[in-house]
Design an enzyme around this catalytic site. Structure first.
Site, PDB file in Angstrom:
ATOM      1  N   HIS A 158      -8.755   3.643  19.302  1.00 19.33           N
ATOM      2  CA  HIS A 158      -8.381   2.773  20.289  1.00 19.33           C
ATOM      3  C   HIS A 158      -9.203   2.252  21.795  1.00 19.33           C
ATOM      4  CE1 HIS A 158      -5.416   3.747  16.993  1.00 19.33           C
ATOM      5  NE2 HIS A 158      -5.481   2.167  17.141  1.00 19.33           N
TER       6      HIS A 158
ATOM      7  N   GLU B   1      -0.086  -0.301  14.266  1.00 22.44           N
ATOM      8  CA  GLU B   1       0.822   1.009  14.665  1.00 22.44           C
ATOM      9  C   GLU B   1       0.967   0.985  16.330  1.00 22.44           C
ATOM     10  OE1 GLU B   1      -2.981   1.091  13.572  1.00 22.44           O
ATOM     11  OE2 GLU B   1      -3.438   3.271  13.247  1.00 22.44           O
TER      12      GLU B   1
ATOM     13  N   GLN C 138       0.638  -1.418   0.313  1.00 23.39           N
ATOM     14  CA  GLN C 138      -0.264   0.158   0.381  1.00 23.39           C
ATOM     15  C   GLN C 138       0.635   0.947   0.305  1.00 23.39           C
ATOM     16  OE1 GLN C 138      -2.276  -1.059   3.378  1.00 23.39           O
ATOM     17  NE2 GLN C 138       0.085  -1.480   4.946  1.00 23.39           N
TER      18      GLN C 138
ATOM     19  N   ASP D 263       0.248  -8.472  11.543  1.00 21.62           N
ATOM     20  CA  ASP D 263      -0.673  -6.999   9.939  1.00 21.62           C
ATOM     21  C   ASP D 263       0.500  -7.022   8.908  1.00 21.62           C
ATOM     22  OD1 ASP D 263      -1.321  -4.178   9.880  1.00 21.62           O
ATOM     23  OD2 ASP D 263       0.171  -5.005   8.913  1.00 21.62           O
TER      24      ASP D 263
ATOM     25  N   ASP E  23       0.360 -11.989   6.419  1.00 20.48           N
ATOM     26  CA  ASP E  23      -1.227 -11.738   6.302  1.00 20.48           C
ATOM     27  C   ASP E  23      -2.445 -12.527   7.148  1.00 20.48           C
ATOM     28  OD1 ASP E  23      -3.524 -11.763   5.125  1.00 20.48           O
ATOM     29  OD2 ASP E  23      -2.728 -13.761   3.845  1.00 20.48           O
TER      30      ASP E  23
ATOM     31  N   PRO F  94      -5.210  -4.715   0.777  1.00 17.85           N
ATOM     32  CA  PRO F  94      -5.046  -6.491   1.146  1.00 17.85           C
ATOM     33  C   PRO F  94      -5.545  -6.643   2.354  1.00 17.85           C
ATOM     34  CG  PRO F  94      -3.291  -4.624   2.115  1.00 17.85           C
ATOM     35  CD  PRO F  94      -4.244  -3.473   1.921  1.00 17.85           C
TER      36      PRO F  94
ATOM     37  N   ASP G  87      -8.783  -4.870  13.321  1.00 23.76           N
ATOM     38  CA  ASP G  87      -8.084  -3.019  13.465  1.00 23.76           C
ATOM     39  C   ASP G  87      -7.634  -3.600  11.733  1.00 23.76           C
ATOM     40  OD1 ASP G  87      -7.928  -0.541  13.372  1.00 23.76           O
ATOM     41  OD2 ASP G  87      -6.307  -1.020  14.822  1.00 23.76           O
TER      42      ASP G  87
HETATM   43  N1  SAM Z   1      -7.353   2.647  12.272  1.00 20.24           N
HETATM   44  C1  SAM Z   1      -7.418   2.079  10.847  1.00 20.24           C
HETATM   45  C2  SAM Z   1      -8.888   2.498   9.797  1.00 20.24           C
HETATM   46  O1  SAM Z   1      -9.476   3.240  10.302  1.00 20.24           O
HETATM   47  O2  SAM Z   1      -9.121   1.633   8.250  1.00 20.24           O
HETATM   48  C3  SAM Z   1      -7.190   0.471  10.917  1.00 20.24           C
HETATM   49  C4  SAM Z   1      -5.413   0.239  11.936  1.00 20.24           C
HETATM   50  S1  SAM Z   1      -4.220  -0.282  11.061  1.00 20.24           S
HETATM   51  C5  SAM Z   1      -3.473   1.215  10.356  1.00 20.24           C
HETATM   52  C6  SAM Z   1      -4.838  -1.159   9.638  1.00 20.24           C
HETATM   53  C7  SAM Z   1      -3.675  -2.362   9.109  1.00 20.24           C
HETATM   54  O3  SAM Z   1      -4.852  -3.143   8.836  1.00 20.24           O
HETATM   55  C8  SAM Z   1      -3.136  -2.196   8.401  1.00 20.24           C
HETATM   56  O4  SAM Z   1      -1.179  -1.672   9.274  1.00 20.24           O
HETATM   57  C9  SAM Z   1      -2.718  -2.866   7.392  1.00 20.24           C
HETATM   58  O5  SAM Z   1      -1.096  -2.986   6.731  1.00 20.24           O
HETATM   59  C10 SAM Z   1      -3.280  -3.971   7.626  1.00 20.24           C
HETATM   60  N2  SAM Z   1      -3.166  -5.291   6.990  1.00 20.24           N
HETATM   61  C11 SAM Z   1      -5.015  -5.063   6.009  1.00 20.24           C
HETATM   62  N3  SAM Z   1      -4.641  -5.937   5.238  1.00 20.24           N
HETATM   63  C12 SAM Z   1      -4.175  -7.368   6.000  1.00 20.24           C
HETATM   64  C13 SAM Z   1      -3.581  -8.141   5.884  1.00 20.24           C
HETATM   65  N4  SAM Z   1      -4.360  -9.184   5.311  1.00 20.24           N
HETATM   66  N5  SAM Z   1      -3.195  -9.434   7.149  1.00 20.24           N
HETATM   67  C14 SAM Z   1      -2.844  -8.234   7.919  1.00 20.24           C
HETATM   68  N6  SAM Z   1      -2.495  -6.626   7.582  1.00 20.24           N
HETATM   69  C15 SAM Z   1      -3.554  -6.200   7.724  1.00 20.24           C
END
Ligand code: SAM
Length: 296
Positions: A67, A91, A36, A111, A143, A170, A161
């Site tokens: 959170h 985060e 991303q 993550d 993943d 993803p 999250d």
């Molecule tokens: N607060 C957020 C929002 O408003 O959308 C979500 C926060 S957090 C940063 C989202 C996380 O999901 C990202 O760090 C991203 O890399 C992770 N992510 C996305 N797809 C994923 C997957 N298939 N497996 C694990 N993590 C994933």
């Protein structure tokens, strides 16, 4: 006082015809990971912000609203808080909130994006506040879907999250009926699954309702709750799913007793806030009760 001139702006689109403009004080990072577009900036009103694929993920000055709301209602209602799983959560602030409870013996965070985790450690250490170094934390870069297919443990609380399930995100693969079933199979019989579940702004609540309708196929109780997250410029919503616990019916006094056991002080959540989070406006109750599309 002369007005400060800002030459750089971060513009978030909530619809092709709606924009929120944030003046930028500083750009800490702007680039692309394997998964991303990633930016870390700071703005005069919200402080530091993490942005993925043009969507604000959290901001320094109001991340606790998001959170604490994502984590604590589910943890307050949980029968067993010892083993918690977080899907996403880059985060480290979701991890931080979970680890504030003394019952927690292990919290696994999965993550997919190691760059987001590293940038968060480097530029946003206030979010994790030491949680990545807590011996109870198990942080896996991978993943979340692949992890749940391999993993055989069952968790008292699972917290999703993840980023919004947009077509090229993803996280998209984690939002369908089969994966909701897989997540349930990793949950203890009396466990709680909670997810960040998009916006419930009156003009844009179809994704939230679609998630709720699909999850009702899997759980006896699916409770919707929401609050304004100012950096998102909209009401942000969550869903709590369980076969045994209806979080909407949780007694505020029990919530206050739960909060009293947490390390440190809450900014946002307590028994009174819990009541407010789960008191939904009429238009939303009607939309949630109506039939409509589900995830296949
Ligand atoms: N607060 C957020 C929002 O408003 O959308 C979500 C926060 S957090 C940063 C989202 C996380 O999901 C990202 O760090 C991203 O890399 C992770 N992510 C996305 N797809 C994923 C997957 N298939 N497996 C694990 N993590 C994933």
């Amino acid at each position: 006082m002369p007005k400060t001139e800002y030459w750089q702006w971060y513009v978030e689109e909530s619809a092709p015809t709606e924009q929120h403009h944030h003046a930028i004080d500083h750009v800490y990072y702007a680039g692309r990971s394997e998964f991303q577009q990633v930016s870390v900036i700071s703005t005069p009103v919200f402080g530091k912000m993490l942005i993925l694929d043009g969507d604000t993920q959290s901001s320094q000055n109001d991340e606790k609203i998001y959170h604490e709301t994502l984590v604590h209602p589910a943890m307050a209602g949980a029968r067993d808080r010892r083993d918690v799983l977080i899907l996403g959560g880059g985060e480290g602030a979701t991890l931080r909130e979970v680890l504030r409870h003394p019952d927690v013996t292990r919290c696994t965070m999965v993550d997919i994006d190691g760059l987001v985790v590293e940038l968060s450690k480097q530029y946003l250490p206030e979010w994790s506040d030491g949680a990545f170094d807590d011996p109870r934390a198990r942080v896996i870069v991978g993943d979340a879907l692949a992890f749940m297919r391999e993993d055989r443990d069952r968790y008292g609380v699972i917290i999703s999250d993840l980023t919004e399930p947009l077509e090229d995100s993803p996280s998209n693969i984690l939002f369908n009926n089969d994966v909701f079933g897989l997540i349930k199979s990793r949950l203890a019989d009396d466990g709680i699954y909670v997810l960040q579940a998009s916006t419930t702004a009156f003009h844009n609540l179809s994704l939230h309702c679609k998630m709720a309708r699909t999850l009702r196929r899997h759980y006896r109780y699916v409770a919707s709750f929401s609050h304004l997250v100012p950096a998102f410029d909209t009401e942000w919503a969550f869903l709590a799913c369980s076969d045994t616990v209806d979080l909407a019916a949780l007694d505020p006094a029990a919530v206050d007793a739960y909060c009293g056991k947490l390390a440190g002080e809450n900014f946002f959540y307590d028994g009174q806030t819990h009541r407010r989070l789960f008191s939904l406006p009429l238009y939303l109750r009607r939309a949630l009760a109506a039939s409509g599309p589900v995830f296949s």
